[in-house]
Design a protein around this motif. Structure first.
Motif, PDB file in Angstrom:
ATOM      1  N   GLN A  48       0.826  -1.205   0.000  1.00 28.80           N
ATOM      2  CA  GLN A  48       0.000   0.000   0.000  1.00 28.80           C
ATOM      3  C   GLN A  48       0.861   1.255   0.000  1.00 28.80           C
ATOM      4  OE1 GLN A  48      -3.341  -0.353  -0.246  1.00 28.80           O
ATOM      5  NE2 GLN A  48      -3.446   1.858  -0.576  1.00 28.80           N
ATOM      6  N   SER A  52       0.865   4.193  -2.941  1.00 31.65           N
ATOM      7  CA  SER A  52       0.742   5.639  -2.706  1.00 31.65           C
ATOM      8  C   SER A  52       1.933   6.395  -3.280  1.00 31.65           C
ATOM      9  CB  SER A  52       0.610   5.910  -1.208  1.00 31.65           C
ATOM     10  OG  SER A  52       1.748   5.435  -0.503  1.00 31.65           O
ATOM     11  N   ASN A 118      -0.005   6.325   4.636  1.00 32.43           N
ATOM     12  CA  ASN A 118       0.157   4.888   4.433  1.00 32.43           C
ATOM     13  C   ASN A 118       1.400   4.357   5.125  1.00 32.43           C
ATOM     14  OD1 ASN A 118      -2.064   3.891   2.649  1.00 32.43           O
ATOM     15  ND2 ASN A 118      -1.318   5.507   1.320  1.00 32.43           N
ATOM     16  N   SER A 121       0.329   3.892   8.605  1.00 36.17           N
ATOM     17  CA  SER A 121      -0.476   2.672   8.714  1.00 36.17           C
ATOM     18  C   SER A 121       0.411   1.435   8.664  1.00 36.17           C
ATOM     19  CB  SER A 121      -1.508   2.631   7.587  1.00 36.17           C
ATOM     20  OG  SER A 121      -2.410   3.721   7.668  1.00 36.17           O
ATOM     21  N   ARG A 249      -0.722   8.909  11.465  1.00 35.81           N
ATOM     22  CA  ARG A 249      -1.542   8.708  10.266  1.00 35.81           C
ATOM     23  C   ARG A 249      -2.644   9.761  10.164  1.00 35.81           C
ATOM     24  NH1 ARG A 249      -6.386   6.781   9.425  1.00 35.81           N
ATOM     25  NH2 ARG A 249      -6.586   6.141  11.605  1.00 35.81           N
TER      26      ARG A 249
END
Length: 418
Positions: A48, A52, A118, A121, A249
């Motif tokens: 992910q 991004s 991201n 995360s 985040r």
């Protein structure tokens, strides 16, 4: 439960083949490293981040020109003597959008903020997994220690049973004592087997978190007495709400929401398209240059701007609450750590030694006939309860320390591949 049962059967049949092999001892950090490298959720979160980052490349790209080519025959409407011979015509049009620089900057900044979100995360997934692995590793140690206690109790009761059996055979004790001893031995055997199976379940849970990267013959090179190595409460109270991945985040999400507001506001400004047209026919070759302007006269994107503003307010409120919530979670974990430390100090203060001395006295008194079997079993139950409570207190201490490290995203990051 069915999967766990199957895995237990597999471990049982493979135990004979690995018993002769040398046990592989791994520290908790090494087990965490294996889990962080093999767990699918971590790999998905890393992908992910890559997605991004590719989005930043897309946001930074300049718009491509559009080329339109049209061609076709020319049909005469007048006699050939007046128009000349028939021929074809061709029209080439080039349309190059000129992007609004303010909207472009806001779009790129929004994509970069998405990368930071991201990454946070990704850091949260790794911190959660590392904490779970640490807790499961200490749980495995706890279950193994409990299994050792139950095995020791079984051996003790079996020895007592043999003594009672000899006394019954010599007529020095009633057969009722042997029946009672047989019952206690069977109960101890059941507890021993249950403790062994629970330890195997803890091993399987740890192997599941590492996605099977751990070998079957591994052992955790750690102890429930390991120090927590945490900073002081004042340092952690300032550090945790600022470095927590979920808070980081949300901060990145807030920045992205602000950039979205700027992007929507910048999109109201007129947009330009530079046009170039080349027209050719039998008689003429024409070149035309022009500008196409989109004028926001009737709709000025009020809905999109308000949506972005409200979304930014939502993220801001969520961030403030999450920062407060993380602070409270730290306070709870810190209090749990202090409670566990006080319990450990209570057991280390001599409580276990007193219970062990009581068991030894009861055993000696039983051999000399001064105490009965019930008194011996009672002292043994008290010792087992105290030992289990002491192990649980040490485990609770390690679990609370793991929770604090999870909140501050402290784990062996240098061993992971970014």
């Amino acid at each position: 439960m069915q999967k766990i049962f199957i895995l237990l059967i597999v471990l049982f049949f493979l135990s004979s083949s690995i018993s002769a092999q040398e046990t592989l001892k791994l520290s908790i950090e090494e087990i965490q490293r294996l889990g962080l490298e093999a767990n699918g959720l971590v790999l998905a979160a890393r992908s992910q981040v890559n997605i991004s980052e590719a989005g930043v490349v897309a946001a930074s790209a300049f718009p491509n020109p559009e080329v339109t080519v049209m061609a076709g025959p020319v049909t005469r409407r007048l006699p050939e003597s007046l128009t000349g011979p028939a021929a074809g015509q061709r029209v080439v049009t080039v349309n190059q959008p000129i992007e609004n620089p303010f909207m472009r900057q806001a779009r790129i900044a929004s994509a970069e903020a998405g990368v930071e979100a991201n990454r946070a995360s990704f850091d949260q997934v790794r911190a959660d997994l590392a904490a779970q692995i640490r807790v499961r590793a200490y749980e495995l140690i706890l279950r193994q220690k409990q299994a050792e206690i139950e095995a020791g109790i079984y051996e003790l009761l079996e020895d007592v049973r043999q003594r009672i059996k000899l006394n019954v055979e010599r007529g020095e004790a009633a057969r009722f004592e042997l029946i009672r001893a047989d019952t206690e031995v069977q109960s101890a055997a059941n507890r021993k087997e249950a403790a062994h199976l629970i330890a195997q379940q803890a091993r399987i849970s740890l192997m599941q978190l590492t996605a099977g990267a751990l070998p079957l013959n591994f052992e955790v090179s750690a102890s429930l007495d390991d120090p927590d190595n945490l900073p002081s409460m004042e340092i952690l109270r300032q550090e945790v709400p600022n470095v927590n991945p979920d808070v980081v985040r949300l901060q990145a999400e807030q920045e992205r929401a602000k950039m979205r507001i700027d992007q929507e506001r910048a999109s109201v400004l007129p947009s330009l398209n530079v046009l170039y047209t080349n027209h050719q026919d039998a008689q003429f070759n024409a070149n035309t240059v022009g500008v196409s302007v989109r004028v926001p006269l009737f709709y000025r994107r009020r809905g999109e701007i308000d949506t972005a503003i409200y979304d930014a307010a939502r993220i801001r409120d969520t961030l403030e609450y999450r920062r407060y919530e993380v602070g409270q979670l730290f306070e709870i974990a810190w209090q749990a750590l202090q409670i566990a430390k006080r319990r450990v100090e209570m057991f280390e203060g001599g409580l276990i030694k007193e219970a062990e001395n009581a068991v030894r006295v009861a055993q000696a008194a039983y051999r000399f006939g001064e105490r009965g079997l019930i008194e011996l079993l009672d002292t043994q139950r008290v010792l087992r309860g105290i030992q289990n409570d002491s192990l649980q207190a040490r485990f609770d201490l390690q679990a609370a320390a793991a929770e604090i490290d999870r909140l501050r995203a402290y784990y062996p990051k240098e061993h992971t591949v970014e």
